[in-house]
Scaffold this active site. Structure first.
Site, PDB file in Angstrom:
ATOM      1  N   THR A   1       0.816  -1.223   0.000  1.00 17.05           N
ATOM      2  CA  THR A   1       0.000   0.000   0.000  1.00 17.05           C
ATOM      3  C   THR A   1       0.847   1.269   0.000  1.00 17.05           C
ATOM      4  O   THR A   1       0.308   2.377  -0.110  1.00 17.05           O
ATOM      5  CB  THR A   1      -0.931   0.024   1.228  1.00 17.05           C
ATOM      6  OG1 THR A   1      -0.135  -0.094   2.396  1.00 17.05           O
ATOM      7  CG2 THR A   1      -1.943  -1.103   1.173  1.00 17.05           C
TER       8      THR A   1
ATOM      9  N   CYS B   1      18.153   4.913  -3.064  1.00 17.18           N
ATOM     10  CA  CYS B   1      17.793   5.634  -4.290  1.00 17.18           C
ATOM     11  C   CYS B   1      18.907   6.560  -4.780  1.00 17.18           C
ATOM     12  O   CYS B   1      19.232   6.579  -5.970  1.00 17.18           O
ATOM     13  CB  CYS B   1      16.508   6.426  -4.078  1.00 17.18           C
ATOM     14  SG  CYS B   1      16.471   7.361  -2.532  1.00 17.18           S
TER      15      CYS B   1
ATOM     16  N   GLN C   1      16.864  16.102  -3.357  1.00 15.26           N
ATOM     17  CA  GLN C   1      16.031  14.914  -3.205  1.00 15.26           C
ATOM     18  C   GLN C   1      14.544  15.236  -3.034  1.00 15.26           C
ATOM     19  O   GLN C   1      14.170  16.166  -2.317  1.00 15.26           O
ATOM     20  CB  GLN C   1      16.556  14.081  -2.034  1.00 15.26           C
ATOM     21  CG  GLN C   1      17.943  13.509  -2.345  1.00 15.26           C
ATOM     22  CD  GLN C   1      18.478  12.563  -1.298  1.00 15.26           C
ATOM     23  OE1 GLN C   1      19.597  12.759  -0.828  1.00 15.26           O
ATOM     24  NE2 GLN C   1      17.729  11.553  -0.939  1.00 15.26           N
TER      25      GLN C   1
ATOM     26  N   SER D   1       9.251  11.996  -2.315  1.00 20.36           N
ATOM     27  CA  SER D   1       8.891  10.578  -2.388  1.00 20.36           C
ATOM     28  C   SER D   1       9.816   9.683  -1.577  1.00 20.36           C
ATOM     29  O   SER D   1       9.390   8.634  -1.096  1.00 20.36           O
ATOM     30  CB  SER D   1       8.890  10.121  -3.846  1.00 20.36           C
ATOM     31  OG  SER D   1      10.156  10.349  -4.425  1.00 20.36           O
ATOM     32  N   GLY D   2      11.083  10.101  -1.425  1.00 20.50           N
ATOM     33  CA  GLY D   2      12.019   9.295  -0.655  1.00 20.50           C
ATOM     34  C   GLY D   2      11.586   9.097   0.786  1.00 20.50           C
ATOM     35  O   GLY D   2      12.011   8.146   1.445  1.00 20.50           O
TER      36      GLY D   2
ATOM     37  N   LYS E   1      25.225   6.381   3.290  1.00 26.53           N
ATOM     38  CA  LYS E   1      24.793   5.307   2.387  1.00 26.53           C
ATOM     39  C   LYS E   1      25.476   5.459   1.033  1.00 26.53           C
ATOM     40  O   LYS E   1      25.971   4.485   0.455  1.00 26.53           O
ATOM     41  CB  LYS E   1      23.270   5.345   2.204  1.00 26.53           C
ATOM     42  CG  LYS E   1      22.483   4.855   3.414  1.00 26.53           C
ATOM     43  CD  LYS E   1      20.982   5.041   3.209  1.00 26.53           C
ATOM     44  CE  LYS E   1      20.215   4.683   4.483  1.00 26.53           C
ATOM     45  NZ  LYS E   1      18.771   5.005   4.378  1.00 26.53           N
TER      46      LYS E   1
ATOM     47  N   ARG F   1      16.926  17.905   0.878  1.00 22.13           N
ATOM     48  CA  ARG F   1      15.563  17.689   0.366  1.00 22.13           C
ATOM     49  C   ARG F   1      15.038  18.964  -0.263  1.00 22.13           C
ATOM     50  O   ARG F   1      15.087  20.026   0.355  1.00 22.13           O
ATOM     51  CB  ARG F   1      14.617  17.311   1.505  1.00 22.13           C
ATOM     52  CG  ARG F   1      14.637  15.856   1.761  1.00 22.13           C
ATOM     53  CD  ARG F   1      13.249  15.302   2.021  1.00 22.13           C
ATOM     54  NE  ARG F   1      13.407  14.015   2.654  1.00 22.13           N
ATOM     55  CZ  ARG F   1      13.624  12.885   1.989  1.00 22.13           C
ATOM     56  NH1 ARG F   1      13.660  12.864   0.666  1.00 22.13           N
ATOM     57  NH2 ARG F   1      13.785  11.754   2.631  1.00 22.13           N
TER      58      ARG F   1
ATOM     59  N   HIS G   1      14.764  12.486  -7.961  1.00 25.48           N
ATOM     60  CA  HIS G   1      15.947  13.099  -7.364  1.00 25.48           C
ATOM     61  C   HIS G   1      16.846  13.690  -8.452  1.00 25.48           C
ATOM     62  O   HIS G   1      16.890  13.196  -9.582  1.00 25.48           O
ATOM     63  CB  HIS G   1      16.787  12.045  -6.636  1.00 25.48           C
ATOM     64  CG  HIS G   1      16.194  11.532  -5.357  1.00 25.48           C
ATOM     65  ND1 HIS G   1      15.076  12.062  -4.768  1.00 25.48           N
ATOM     66  CD2 HIS G   1      16.619  10.530  -4.535  1.00 25.48           C
ATOM     67  CE1 HIS G   1      14.822  11.407  -3.644  1.00 25.48           C
ATOM     68  NE2 HIS G   1      15.729  10.465  -3.485  1.00 25.48           N
TER      69      HIS G   1
ATOM     70  N   GLN H   1      12.818   8.619  -8.281  1.00 23.56           N
ATOM     71  CA  GLN H   1      13.186   7.993  -7.007  1.00 23.56           C
ATOM     72  C   GLN H   1      12.380   6.731  -6.757  1.00 23.56           C
ATOM     73  O   GLN H   1      12.908   5.737  -6.251  1.00 23.56           O
ATOM     74  CB  GLN H   1      12.981   9.009  -5.867  1.00 23.56           C
ATOM     75  CG  GLN H   1      13.441   8.546  -4.501  1.00 23.56           C
ATOM     76  CD  GLN H   1      12.401   7.728  -3.772  1.00 23.56           C
ATOM     77  OE1 GLN H   1      11.205   7.928  -3.962  1.00 23.56           O
ATOM     78  NE2 GLN H   1      12.856   6.779  -2.971  1.00 23.56           N
TER      79      GLN H   1
END
Lengths: 378, 378
Positions: free
Chosen positions: B50, B173, B200, B203-204, B257, B279, B286, B361
């Site tokens: 979902t 991502c 970014q 959505s991330g 990361k 962001r 992105h 992304q």
């Protein structure tokens, strides 16, 4: 590590600049007494007074109690005749002509490069000291390119009352905001190389661009195609490479300003700089991610102390609460904010730092810096 | 130099992801024939179905005619029981439990790190091959971290039908989007150092963050204070340092990361990387400004040719018309776009390049990459 700004969430202040000339309010607190209008101050002209930066010139002059004997409101023929109120006096916007500068001591120009080229030398000939916000004269030999906190010595000897005019250039907004933070570190450890990526606001393209961003955003939220007059593509909820022309070397003019202006301001032709300039859907403050390589070692704690003591700089660098500079937090503020100060993992021996800088594009990036230059003229 | 995307201005497609489970439409063209539902395909489970990435898993499976025998729609207890339609079949969302993976061949996980840690090993024990979009297992020794165009060899020997389960991690991502462009250049000239600044999208942080950006934007345009549930500060018309926790070295987890995952994917522990993750108020793609330093010389024309021929990469680098990659242009697209390809002025001897990269992304940054990994399992 604490922030010193008093209005971290300046709601509803995003859209304060209109491209239409409107009565300028006295923005100072009612509790301060205006000391500036006096017989002995200089005669001022504001060129491009109806634009975003022109309006900000007035706000800054008022906020700083800049002393002046008289002030001329100059703009294009289109805006001539409009009525304005500034510091409880009424003004009629006058059309800019070669005769506008009779008796003017200081002319603050922000009407684009072609207007500066056309009227700047004429103003100097009439004895005015021109502080020019355009790129027209920045790289001309003999024209000081000045950030007052960084290189006030570059305009040494230029004063109101010296009996002749002069040209002084205001650097580009991205350069000013970057160098406000980078210079104190450069003075300590000498920057050898700088990699800059910018996050630039709409205001850099003028008041009409800010209005277009607002209009487009409303349109996109309503499911309508966005109006693209100022920019060639959708700006709302999007970002794009800076709209300045791209040169044969692949850099755009905005990026090369950062490279060349830094070298001139620092009097350092050897400093290596690369920049990528991007427009983001933010209203009036720029952000910049700056990677620095130093000749001498510089640890992050020392860097933070240097920046805390730097004039015109505020450090916002609270790792625990993830509070760092944002464009909104610096909007309508004088200080440039710097944070994310950290030792660069990709460089050895404490020779590298990463920082993140935000500054109000219209204020320190343009109007405030120019008025500070004017203050040095007195 | 020409762009190959067919929808450069995808109006009204910004807000397609809802945090509420809604009937999933068959997104394929009515003129294509779905070949995938067959007796011989694998049994699939989608965990976190979902969410924004979960929904995109389904879109990508459908778009790519991924063959499957059956598909389980798994989510938290809160969403269990909801009805969905996918490829003309009705499904009931089931609550994720340790027993969910009986008979499952491939489990696509995107429900956050703690869910992956809790249920990933259980799924493997049941014989499922888990393709995990969280950060839970990425840096675990022995768990392949895979971008199919970059290092498919890392998952060599892992196949559906090999009689045992396995874990494969989907990179973050930002790492995927960066390395899609950087790797082909690395393979030619060996990257020694990389300085990355990201732009970014909402959505991330999930579908709720996208909704908050939309809500806040409406509120700010109406002069109301913005609702801050997902993020601690105003996001509309603003930007801020990535909300991931900041580590003692001053880097946030998102930045680390990029550093660590790149080293693992490239099998190169010496590559030097620094990153600043920001962001920006963009919905689902992105952008990244990437400065590269190479061991061997690499001129920009060669780099452009290499990127034009790179799988999953499209070059948008039209200097004359100032047309370069934008998040909007890559939204809902599979390919990562790269442009602003230019020799870095701050490095000598053709040993440096600047590039600007954009990628969806949710799609290549998450769901598409995971489904591509699943394709390699067949």
């Amino acid at each position: 590590m604490a922030a010193t700004f008093t209005q971290p969430h300046a709601h509803g202040r995003l859209f304060s600049t209109s491209p239409l000339p409107k009565p300028t309010k006295n923005l100072r607190s009612p509790f301060t007494v205006r000391m500036s209008l006096q017989e002995t101050g200089p005669s001022i002209a504001v060129v491009g007074v109806t634009g975003a930066v022109g309006q900000e010139f007035l706000s800054v002059l008022s906020d700083r109690d800049f002393p002046y004997r008289s002030i001329k409101m100059l703009a294009s023929k289109r805006s001539a005749g409009k009525q304005m109120t500034f510091e409880d006096r009424n003004y009629t916007v006058e059309e800019l002509t070669a005769d506008s500068f009779d008796g003017v001591d200081i002319a603050l120009f922000s009407a684009g490069g072609s207007i500066s080229k056309q009227f700047g030398p004429a103003a100097v000939e009439k004895g005015a000291i021109v502080v020019d916000n355009s790129s027209a004269f920045r790289m001309v030999d003999g024209v000081p390119l000045v950030i007052p906190e960084v290189n006030p010595h570059a305009m040494q000897g230029i004063k109101v009352g010296m009996g002749k005019g002069a040209l002084i250039a205001n650097p580009n907004c991205s350069t000013i905001i970057c160098l406000m933070a980078a210079t104190p570190l450069h003075q300590r450890a000498k920057v050898l190389r700088m990699v800059v990526s910018t996050y630039q606001a709409a205001s850099g393209a003028g008041a009409a661009a800010m209005e277009e961003l607002e209009l487009q955003t409303r349109e996109v939220l309503e499911g309508k195609p966005p109006t693209c007059n100022i920019f060639s593509q959708q700006y709302a909820f999007n970002l794009f490479s800076h709209n300045a022309p791209v040169l044969p070397n692949g850099y755009n003019e905005e990026e090369m300003k950062l490279v060349k202006e830094t070298r001139k301001i620092w009097s350092d032709l050897d400093v290596k700089i690369t920049a990528t300039c991007i427009r983001v859907p933010v209203m009036r403050a720029h952000a910049e991610s700056v990677n620095l390589q130093f000749e001498k070692p510089l640890d992050e704690d020392t860097a933070r102390e240097i920046l805390k003591n730097a004039p015109g700089v505020v450090v916002i660098d609270d790792r625990a609460s993830n509070h760092f500079p944002t464009p909104l937090e610096v909007s309508n503020k004088d200080d440039v904010a710097v944070g994310r100060i950290r030792q660069d993992l990709s460089q050895e021996g404490n020779h590298g730092l990463d920082i993140f800088v935000c500054g109000d594009q219209i204020r320190k990036g343009a109007a405030l810096n120019a008025v500070q230059i004017a203050e040095l003229l007195l």
